[in-house]
Design an enzyme around this catalytic site. Structure first.
Site, mmCIF file in Angstrom:
data_model
loop_
_atom_site.group_PDB
_atom_site.id
_atom_site.type_symbol
_atom_site.label_atom_id
_atom_site.label_comp_id
_atom_site.label_asym_id
_atom_site.label_seq_id
_atom_site.Cartn_x
_atom_site.Cartn_y
_atom_site.Cartn_z
ATOM 1 N N LYS A 191 35.676 48.717 41.866
ATOM 2 C CA LYS A 191 35.556 48.392 42.992
ATOM 3 C C LYS A 191 36.856 47.561 43.465
ATOM 4 C CE LYS A 191 33.488 45.103 45.530
ATOM 5 N NZ LYS A 191 34.375 44.982 46.774
ATOM 6 N N GLU A 264 39.537 35.685 36.636
ATOM 7 C CA GLU A 264 40.538 34.974 37.132
ATOM 8 C C GLU A 264 40.188 34.613 38.625
ATOM 9 O OE1 GLU A 264 44.442 35.377 39.369
ATOM 10 O OE2 GLU A 264 44.873 36.347 37.524
ATOM 11 N N CYS A 298 47.636 34.434 43.813
ATOM 12 C CA CYS A 298 46.807 33.231 42.944
ATOM 13 C C CYS A 298 47.518 32.031 42.163
ATOM 14 C CB CYS A 298 45.914 34.101 41.983
ATOM 15 S SG CYS A 298 46.780 35.100 40.844
ATOM 16 N N GLU A 396 42.422 25.484 48.230
ATOM 17 C CA GLU A 396 43.449 26.383 48.050
ATOM 18 C C GLU A 396 43.468 27.061 49.696
ATOM 19 O OE1 GLU A 396 43.922 30.215 45.387
ATOM 20 O OE2 GLU A 396 42.125 29.734 46.035
#
Length: 527
Positions: A191, A264, A298, A396
């Site tokens: 997906k 992750e 990331c 973040e």
């Protein structure tokens, strides 16, 4: 940042024709009456593609087809699987302009950043194709009794792996996690994020052109709230890249099913610039560290700790380079910074910067959106004076924003770098390589780069990559990146004598014999 360093938006390249887009969307596992969703071009906000969305029933049907295909795929010799992946590698390099256009149109990044995704997948494909036979081969292991116990370790494919990939690196994440899973003999139901699904579908289409059998790799499209449960309920293993909050839910659900998962997740990555760093090299590295892919990376740097002795000189060099960056749209290599991918990211970046400024932070470069260039542009931004009560101090941002903090002692820099729940990536800059590696070893992060931002560790595909703490579980790359998609099995064949006393020998005598044997093995250095 002035308009002297800006490029206005341009039209879609001819490669993104309606016919090509229609061909790609035909590979989505969705029924004929599927609900449709339209994606847009981040540069302009204009429509890009209309995609059919998958239902839970479509997902279950995809898994059923995958299980049928997987048994034949797993029976195929590794050498044949390798040949297909190496053909994919060659086609990728030959046809890269097609996917570069797609990545830019779906994500909004520059062509340079899109090209790095092509190099990433080429490197990873070559590595796993040429390592698969060695990694998957039966391995002799030391037996319980030397000579008498013949022990072998085997690795069987998990079965059907579910991959949930994000929008920020649509090719790297759209193909990178599927490749080792496929080479290990698994089928994949993936997906991709809807916004960047065309890039993943292009990789799938190219893999079929390279010879991948039908059904082995399939794509489903839809929101996690709609089809996420169906993916989890049918998967034999799940690979996820995304937010920490979503990763926690996936880990919980995978635990309930007793299947493995590799996650992750988020990061608030630090960079440490020591007082002996090459300032020009570190300033160049900081630009890549903070603003590649418009900060939507990331492993991007969001916190920077600079030695007080060189702070002024380094900051001046970094600010000058940042202000000179060319921001805008071009389907070529003429721009340095693209735009954000969606409105949510723009809102987050804007809110974080405005909150910091309102509470006393100073903007050294950037600090504003650029609607004159397109709906999702935001200037590369450098802040100082950021304090713990500001949102972006430890949350973040995932955008082109970095905060700079001074330090005086290395211990202080390491302590502050580690003062985060995250632990994905870090960067250390110094002229002394040995010192840099020693500092790197003290940083709580899955990958640490010395005199590089992130590419050195990420590109070292023979070594594992992943996060500590809230940055995730499991690893991609290296042996772990393939073997996590397998079930290890030990086969131990006991020959002649076993563990029971031989005929005519009492249990006590046998115990005494084994005691002497064990002591002797230790004395001769046996493991």
């Amino acid at each position: 940042m002035s308009l002297d360093h800006a490029t206005r938006t341009v039209a879609l390249p001819p490669s993104l024709s309606p016919a090509r887009i229609k061909r790609l969307t035909a590979r989505i596992a969705a029924g004929p009456d599927a609900t449709e969703v339209t994606t847009t071009v981040p540069y302009t906000g204009n429509p890009l593609a209309t995609l059919p969305t998958s239902t839970p029933d479509d997902v279950e049907a995809a898994f059923a087809r995958a299980r049928t295909a997987q048994s034949l795929w797993a029976a195929m010799p590794v050498a044949r699987r390798k040949a297909i992946l190496l053909r994919f590698h060659d086609l990728l390099l030959q046809r890269q302009d097609e996917v570069l256009d797609l990545v830019q149109a779906e994500n909004g990044k520059t062509r340079r950043d899109a090209f790095l995704e092509v190099t990433d997948i080429a490197i990873a494909t070559r590595y796993y194709a040429r390592s698969a036979a060695r990694l998957l081969a039966p391995k002799r292991r030391r037996g319980a009794i030397p000579i008498l116990t013949h022990t072998t370790e085997l690795h069987h494919p998990k079965g059907v792996v579910a991959v949930i990939s994000p929008w920020n690196y649509p090719l790297s994440m759209g193909a990178g996690d599927a490749i080792p899973a496929l080479l290990a003999g698994n089928a994949v139901v993936q997906k991709p994020d809807t916004q960047t699904a065309l890039t993943a579908l292009w990789a799938l289409d190219l893999m079929h052109e390279a010879g991948l059998p039908s059904g082995v790799w399939q794509m489903v499209i839809g929101r996690g709230s709609s089809i996420g449960t169906a993916l989890m309920d049918n998967a034999d293993y799940l690979m996820f890249t995304g937010s920490t909050a979503s990763g926690r839910r996936i880990a919980r659900d995978a635990g309930e099913r007793l299947i493995g998962a590799s996650l992750e997740l988020g990061g608030k990555n630090p960079m440490i610039v020591l007082d002996d760093a090459d300032i020009d090299r570190a300033a160049d590295g900081a630009v890549s560290a903070c603003f590649s892919s418009t900060g939507q990376l990331c492993v991007s740097i969001e916190r920077m700790y600079v030695a007080e002795a060189i702070r002024d000189e380094f900051v001046a060099a970094f600010v000058a380079r940042t202000k000179a960056m060319n921001i805008g749209t071009a389907y070529d290599y003429s721009t340095d910074v693209g735009c954000l991918t969606n409105r949510s990211q723009l809102d987050t970046v804007t809110a974080h910067v405005e909150d910091a400024v309102a509470k006393g932070a100073t903007v050294l470069a950037g600090g504003r959106a650029r609607p004159d260039l397109g709906p999702l542009f935001y200037e590369p931004t450098i802040l100082t004076g950021v304090t713990p009560e500001m949102t972006l101090y430890d949350h973040e941002t995932f955008g082109p924003v970095v905060s700079i903090y001074p330090f005086t002692e290395i211990d202080e820099a390491v302590e502050r770098a580690n003062a985060s729940a995250y632990g994905l990536n870090a960067s250390v800059w110094t002229r002394d390589g040995a010192k840099g590696r020693a500092v790197a070893a003290r940083v709580h992060a899955g990958t640490v780069n010395v005199n590089d931002a992130y590419a050195a560790a990420w590109g070292s595909v023979d070594s594992p990559m992943g996060g500590m703490g809230d940055s995730g579980l499991g690893r991609r790359h290296g042996a772990d990146g393939m073997l996590k998609y397998t079930e290890p099995q030990t086969i131990a064949h006991q020959r002649l004598l076993g563990f029971d006393p031989p005929a005519g020998l009492s249990q006590s005598a046998w115990a005494s014999t084994l005691t002497t044997l064990l002591g002797g093995m230790k004395n001769v250095g046996a493991r």
